[in-house]
Design a protein around this motif. Structure first.
Motif, PDB file in Angstrom:
ATOM      1  N   ALA A 431      71.921   9.214  51.584  1.00 41.01           N
ATOM      2  CA  ALA A 431      72.552   8.526  52.713  1.00 41.01           C
ATOM      3  C   ALA A 431      73.903   7.978  52.282  1.00 41.01           C
ATOM      4  CB  ALA A 431      71.662   7.404  53.212  1.00 41.01           C
ATOM      5  N   THR A 432      74.748   7.692  53.256  1.00 44.98           N
ATOM      6  CA  THR A 432      76.062   7.115  52.975  1.00 44.98           C
ATOM      7  C   THR A 432      76.161   5.648  53.384  1.00 44.98           C
ATOM      8  OG1 THR A 432      76.916   7.879  55.109  1.00 44.98           O
ATOM      9  CG2 THR A 432      77.208   9.349  53.218  1.00 44.98           C
ATOM     10  N   ASP A 433      75.278   5.190  54.299  1.00 45.93           N
ATOM     11  CA  ASP A 433      75.386   3.803  54.741  1.00 45.93           C
ATOM     12  C   ASP A 433      74.053   3.326  55.321  1.00 45.93           C
ATOM     13  OD1 ASP A 433      76.496   1.358  55.184  1.00 45.93           O
ATOM     14  OD2 ASP A 433      77.756   1.963  56.869  1.00 45.93           O
ATOM     15  N   ILE A 434      73.832   2.036  55.146  1.00 49.22           N
ATOM     16  CA  ILE A 434      72.711   1.355  55.797  1.00 49.22           C
ATOM     17  C   ILE A 434      73.315   0.479  56.890  1.00 49.22           C
ATOM     18  CG2 ILE A 434      70.778  -0.241  55.526  1.00 49.22           C
ATOM     19  CD1 ILE A 434      70.754   0.487  52.537  1.00 49.22           C
ATOM     20  N   GLN A 435      73.096   0.869  58.127  1.00 49.55           N
ATOM     21  CA  GLN A 435      73.678   0.095  59.234  1.00 49.55           C
ATOM     22  C   GLN A 435      72.923  -1.220  59.454  1.00 49.55           C
ATOM     23  OE1 GLN A 435      76.419   0.674  60.709  1.00 49.55           O
ATOM     24  NE2 GLN A 435      76.861   2.847  60.529  1.00 49.55           N
ATOM     25  N   ALA A 444      64.819   1.194  59.890  1.00 49.94           N
ATOM     26  CA  ALA A 444      66.216   1.044  59.479  1.00 49.94           C
ATOM     27  C   ALA A 444      67.086   2.077  60.187  1.00 49.94           C
ATOM     28  CB  ALA A 444      66.353   1.209  57.969  1.00 49.94           C
ATOM     29  N   VAL A 445      68.329   1.667  60.473  1.00 50.98           N
ATOM     30  CA  VAL A 445      69.323   2.597  61.032  1.00 50.98           C
ATOM     31  C   VAL A 445      70.163   3.108  59.861  1.00 50.98           C
ATOM     32  CG1 VAL A 445      71.231   2.886  62.633  1.00 50.98           C
ATOM     33  CG2 VAL A 445      69.351   1.318  63.204  1.00 50.98           C
ATOM     34  N   ILE A 446      70.052   4.404  59.598  1.00 55.29           N
ATOM     35  CA  ILE A 446      70.639   5.007  58.396  1.00 55.29           C
ATOM     36  C   ILE A 446      71.638   6.100  58.798  1.00 55.29           C
ATOM     37  CG2 ILE A 446      70.159   6.280  56.273  1.00 55.29           C
ATOM     38  CD1 ILE A 446      69.068   3.441  56.262  1.00 55.29           C
ATOM     39  N   GLU A 447      72.778   6.120  58.105  1.00 55.51           N
ATOM     40  CA  GLU A 447      73.732   7.217  58.274  1.00 55.51           C
ATOM     41  C   GLU A 447      73.543   8.195  57.122  1.00 55.51           C
ATOM     42  OE1 GLU A 447      78.568   8.052  58.585  1.00 55.51           O
ATOM     43  OE2 GLU A 447      77.769   5.995  58.786  1.00 55.51           O
ATOM     44  N   SER A 452      75.034  12.183  60.586  1.00 59.07           N
ATOM     45  CA  SER A 452      74.066  11.834  61.633  1.00 59.07           C
ATOM     46  C   SER A 452      73.513  10.429  61.374  1.00 59.07           C
ATOM     47  CB  SER A 452      72.921  12.846  61.669  1.00 59.07           C
ATOM     48  OG  SER A 452      72.205  12.842  60.446  1.00 59.07           O
ATOM     49  N   VAL A 453      73.143   9.773  62.472  1.00 56.61           N
ATOM     50  CA  VAL A 453      72.568   8.429  62.399  1.00 56.61           C
ATOM     51  C   VAL A 453      71.127   8.514  62.898  1.00 56.61           C
ATOM     52  CG1 VAL A 453      72.745   6.037  63.147  1.00 56.61           C
ATOM     53  CG2 VAL A 453      74.829   7.384  62.774  1.00 56.61           C
ATOM     54  N   VAL A 454      70.193   7.989  62.095  1.00 56.15           N
ATOM     55  CA  VAL A 454      68.777   8.125  62.414  1.00 56.15           C
ATOM     56  C   VAL A 454      68.082   6.769  62.339  1.00 56.15           C
ATOM     57  CG1 VAL A 454      68.686  10.496  61.557  1.00 56.15           C
ATOM     58  CG2 VAL A 454      68.128   8.589  60.011  1.00 56.15           C
ATOM     59  N   ASP A 455      66.968   6.689  63.079  1.00 54.47           N
ATOM     60  CA  ASP A 455      66.032   5.577  62.931  1.00 54.47           C
ATOM     61  C   ASP A 455      64.989   6.002  61.905  1.00 54.47           C
ATOM     62  OD1 ASP A 455      67.074   3.697  64.731  1.00 54.47           O
ATOM     63  OD2 ASP A 455      66.134   4.696  66.435  1.00 54.47           O
ATOM     64  N   LEU A 456      64.952   5.316  60.755  1.00 54.97           N
ATOM     65  CA  LEU A 456      64.054   5.688  59.666  1.00 54.97           C
ATOM     66  C   LEU A 456      62.905   4.693  59.581  1.00 54.97           C
ATOM     67  CD1 LEU A 456      63.360   7.350  57.104  1.00 54.97           C
ATOM     68  CD2 LEU A 456      64.876   5.789  55.837  1.00 54.97           C
ATOM     69  N   ASN A 457      61.689   5.212  59.707  1.00 53.04           N
ATOM     70  CA  ASN A 457      60.492   4.376  59.558  1.00 53.04           C
ATOM     71  C   ASN A 457      60.233   4.190  58.065  1.00 53.04           C
ATOM     72  OD1 ASN A 457      57.769   3.453  59.313  1.00 53.04           O
ATOM     73  ND2 ASN A 457      57.347   4.188  61.387  1.00 53.04           N
ATOM     74  N   LEU A 458      60.395   2.959  57.592  1.00 53.45           N
ATOM     75  CA  LEU A 458      60.261   2.693  56.163  1.00 53.45           C
ATOM     76  C   LEU A 458      58.815   2.714  55.697  1.00 53.45           C
ATOM     77  CD1 LEU A 458      62.879  -0.191  55.822  1.00 53.45           C
ATOM     78  CD2 LEU A 458      63.203   2.255  55.397  1.00 53.45           C
ATOM     79  N   ALA A 459      57.860   2.649  56.616  1.00 51.78           N
ATOM     80  CA  ALA A 459      56.453   2.649  56.239  1.00 51.78           C
ATOM     81  C   ALA A 459      55.960   4.046  55.876  1.00 51.78           C
ATOM     82  CB  ALA A 459      55.606   2.081  57.372  1.00 51.78           C
ATOM     83  N   ASP A 460      56.390   5.054  56.655  1.00 53.48           N
ATOM     84  CA  ASP A 460      55.888   6.406  56.391  1.00 53.48           C
ATOM     85  C   ASP A 460      56.989   7.427  56.125  1.00 53.48           C
ATOM     86  OD1 ASP A 460      56.996   6.831  58.909  1.00 53.48           O
ATOM     87  OD2 ASP A 460      55.060   6.872  59.939  1.00 53.48           O
ATOM     88  N   LEU A 466      69.118   8.567  66.345  1.00 50.71           N
ATOM     89  CA  LEU A 466      69.381   7.371  67.131  1.00 50.71           C
ATOM     90  C   LEU A 466      69.722   7.790  68.559  1.00 50.71           C
ATOM     91  CD1 LEU A 466      69.825   4.232  67.048  1.00 50.71           C
ATOM     92  CD2 LEU A 466      72.255   4.763  66.706  1.00 50.71           C
ATOM     93  N   ALA A 467      69.088   7.166  69.526  1.00 50.00           N
ATOM     94  CA  ALA A 467      69.301   7.539  70.918  1.00 50.00           C
ATOM     95  C   ALA A 467      70.731   7.223  71.352  1.00 50.00           C
ATOM     96  CB  ALA A 467      68.309   6.807  71.808  1.00 50.00           C
ATOM     97  N   ALA A 468      71.298   8.106  72.164  1.00 51.95           N
ATOM     98  CA  ALA A 468      72.641   7.891  72.695  1.00 51.95           C
ATOM     99  C   ALA A 468      72.602   6.808  73.767  1.00 51.95           C
ATOM    100  CB  ALA A 468      73.186   9.196  73.282  1.00 51.95           C
ATOM    101  N   SER A 469      73.757   6.212  74.013  1.00 52.26           N
ATOM    102  CA  SER A 469      73.837   5.162  75.020  1.00 52.26           C
ATOM    103  C   SER A 469      74.179   5.763  76.383  1.00 52.26           C
ATOM    104  CB  SER A 469      74.891   4.134  74.627  1.00 52.26           C
ATOM    105  OG  SER A 469      76.193   4.722  74.634  1.00 52.26           O
ATOM    106  N   ASP A 470      73.875   5.005  77.422  1.00 50.68           N
ATOM    107  CA  ASP A 470      74.188   5.420  78.784  1.00 50.68           C
ATOM    108  C   ASP A 470      74.871   4.252  79.510  1.00 50.68           C
ATOM    109  OD1 ASP A 470      74.327   6.646  81.250  1.00 50.68           O
ATOM    110  OD2 ASP A 470      72.220   6.198  81.761  1.00 50.68           O
ATOM    111  N   PRO A 471      76.185   4.393  79.746  1.00 50.34           N
ATOM    112  CA  PRO A 471      77.059   5.534  79.462  1.00 50.34           C
ATOM    113  C   PRO A 471      77.352   5.680  77.970  1.00 50.34           C
ATOM    114  CG  PRO A 471      78.320   3.689  80.317  1.00 50.34           C
ATOM    115  CD  PRO A 471      76.911   3.278  80.417  1.00 50.34           C
ATOM    116  N   ASP A 472      77.892   6.821  77.623  1.00 44.26           N
ATOM    117  CA  ASP A 472      78.195   7.128  76.229  1.00 44.26           C
ATOM    118  C   ASP A 472      79.569   6.562  75.883  1.00 44.26           C
ATOM    119  OD1 ASP A 472      78.440   8.109  73.714  1.00 44.26           O
ATOM    120  OD2 ASP A 472      78.262  10.231  74.258  1.00 44.26           O
TER     121      ASP A 472
END
Length: 591
Positions: A431-435, A444-447, A452-460, A466-472
């Motif tokens: 990874a490059t960053d911990i948001q 955790a939100v990880i880059e 790409s930016v992902v939601d990472l479940n630290l338990a498993d 990461l879901a996009a916003s509306d509006p974007d």
């Protein structure tokens, strides 16, 4: 009543008989009756005494005066003292007394009364046994009083038992710390009932306003644990439906409410001409109180009861821990003489963490940006190792409400270590960053390296985009999670798509996005973070960058920084305060 009628008839017969007797006999009968306080048995004995006088006249031919003296002098106190021995001179009087006694016993036997009871009654009347009678009466009164008290206690106990059986369980005590509840996740409300309860599950419990929680019930206690912090100045009501006692009985609903206090926040204000100051204020800014000052304050963090402050002295770092009001200041030992940065605290783990670099550093000697943990209570610092090597850290964060640390080393390896367990270092890819790390979800939100930016479940270890916003609103430079959504720092675009400023967007878990703060091209947003519950946001803004130079601290920032507070539920700005490094934030602003 029958005894009274018999006594009345006897008295009438005695009166009739006395009228037909000679005067001396009638006189003796009258004196015998009146000489003993007119007790009824003596009235009955007069009748028999007159009858016997008629048949034994020769024996009673003694002088009337002698008989009179015998009856009036000796017979009148017959029941109060023993009679003297009889002599020939007073034989007629003795015979009269004997006859009266026999007649009295005969009369008592005729009416069916106990001779002993009548005798006791006579003695009481004449005053012979009064002390014994008084003691017996007092004993009876005491016994009656004791019996009455015991009876009342039995009735009260039975009444309470009946109420319990008819009303069902009820709350007798509540434990809750509202201040802790708005600052940290994991706070609990414990309800104690007046009896052991049947098993209770989560479906029976509701909390309004709605907030995530878990339930732990046992015996008389019901524990409700909130997995996220609560809003401030809010009344919460806990309702437990369908509650019954462990032994059965009526079903009842238990309800308890409590109100959380108003929030406060710590900020750091640097002053190039005077001392730097950490102050605490309410959300109006009208009750600001300085708590600690020093020539050069580099960074600080706050726990529920402590402040951890990094200062510069003699061009190196010093680390102090103190109470939240600035009292009881004490220094923590560092790994050496050097510099520290990226200070963070784990309230749950009782730890402070930071990156450390030696002052004397070269290509072959010294430590550069190693990750260190240390007990807030004092003690030696510990350098985190990956394998058998001290790791050089690019970025790191404590996992909220735990003693776990998430970090990326200089090689880009993302790792997790939990100081409360012996699981060692867990590898989570590159990874490059911990948001940021979300409270209460262990996510955790990880880059990643590919951007790409992902939601990472630290338990498993599972992850999803990461879901996009509306509006974007486009790609975010920083993303800060909070319970219920994220704060995203994005560039503002004009109608042609060209950047013309910056904005902070609140994005809910449902993806709906609303701009909270926005600045033009002359200003810069340095940081945005939410209050523990996600109720408010603190946005650090450096105005007029052209005339706002950076200072010369280890953590260099523009000399003027303002913190704007917003209500995330309404989007309304509350106040703008001079200062930065809000205590709601996990880390200091990035430069």
């Amino acid at each position: 009543m029958r005894a009274a009628m018999v006594e009345a008839a006897a008295a009438a017969a005695a009166a009739t008989e006395a009228a037909n007797r000679p005067a001396d006999v009638s006189s003796r009968s009258a004196r015998s009756t009146t000489g003993s306080s007119a007790i009824d048995p003596f009235a009955r004995s007069s009748t028999e005494f007159a009858s016997r006088s008629a048949t034994d006249s020769a024996t009673r031919s003694t002088d009337t005066d002698s008989a009179t003296r015998s009856l009036s002098g000796e017979r009148s106190d017959e029941t109060t003292r023993p009679s003297p021995a009889s002599t020939s001179d007073d034989a007629p009087a003795e015979a009269a007394r004997t006859t009266a006694g026999v007649s009295s016993r005969s009369a008592r036997t005729t009416t069916g009364e106990s001779s002993s009871a009548t005798s006791a009654s006579a003695r009481t009347t004449t005053g012979e046994s009064a002390p014994t009678s008084e003691k017996s009466g007092a004993s009876r009164r005491f016994a009656l009083a004791l019996a009455s008290v015991l009876g009342i206690l039995v009735l009260v106990g039975a009444g309470l038992g009946a109420v319990s059986l008819t009303q069902g369980p009820r709350i007798t005590a509540t434990q809750v710390d509202p201040m802790h509840a708005i600052e940290s996740s994991g706070s609990r409300v414990i309800l104690t009932a007046n009896q052991s309860l049947a098993p209770i599950d989560d479906s029976q419990v509701t909390v309004k306003p709605a907030v995530p929680f878990t339930v732990d019930a046992s015996g008389r206690g019901i524990g409700v644990r909130f997995t996220v912090p609560l809003d401030d100045s809010t009344k919460y009501t806990i309702t437990v439906a369908g509650v019954t006692g462990a032994g059965g009985g009526p079903t009842t609903t238990l309800t308890k409410s409590f109100t959380t206090p108003a929030s406060s926040i710590f900020l750091l204000k640097r002053d190039a001409k005077k001392k730097d100051t950490i102050f605490r204020t309410d959300l109006t800014g009208e009750k600001a109180v300085p708590v600690f000052s020093d020539d050069k304050i580099n960074d600080f963090r706050a726990t529920s009861n402590l402040l951890v402050v990094s200062v510069e002295e003699d061009e190196v770092s010093k680390l102090y821990v103190m109470n939240r009001d600035g009292s009881n200041k004490r220094e923590l030992k560092l790994p050496g003489v050097g510099y520290i940065g990226s200070i963070q605290v784990s309230d749950r783990g009782g730890l402070v963490g930071y990156t450390y670099s030696d002052q004397e550093l070269s290509d072959t000697e010294g430590r550069a940006s190693v990750l260190v943990t240390q007990p807030l209570s004092g003690g030696d610092p510990t350098i985190v190792k990956v394998g058998d090597k001290e790791a050089n850290i690019l970025v790191w964060q404590f996992v909220p409400d735990s003693a776990a640390m998430l970090f990326i080393d200089f090689d880009g390896a993302l790792s997790l270590i939990d100081h409360s367990a012996d699981s060692g270092v867990q590898s989570l890819g590159l990874a490059t960053d911990i948001q940021g790390v979300s409270r209460g979800t262990y996510t955790a939100v990880i880059e990643r390296l590919d951007g790409s930016v992902v939601d990472l479940n630290l338990a498993d270890g599972t992850e999803q985009p990461l879901a996009a916003s509306d509006p974007d609103y486009g790609t975010a430079s920083t993303i800060t999670p909070f319970p219920g959504g994220t704060l995203r720092h994005v560039a503002s675009l004009d109608e042609t798509g060209m950047p013309n400023g910056q904005a902070i967007v609140r994005v809910g878990d449902d993806g709906k996005a609303v701009k909270i703060a926005e600045v033009g091209p002359s200003d810069s947003i340095l940081q945005a973070c939410a209050s523990p519950s996600g109720q408010y946001a603190a946005v650090a803004i450096a105005p007029n960058l052209a005339d706002n130079p950076y200072d010369q601290m280890l953590l260099p920032l523009p000399q003027t920084v303002q913190t704007h507070l917003f209500d995330l539920r309404t989007g309304k700005e509350l106040v703008a305060l001079t200062g930065f490094d809000a205590s709601w934030c996990a880390t200091a602003p990035h430069y």
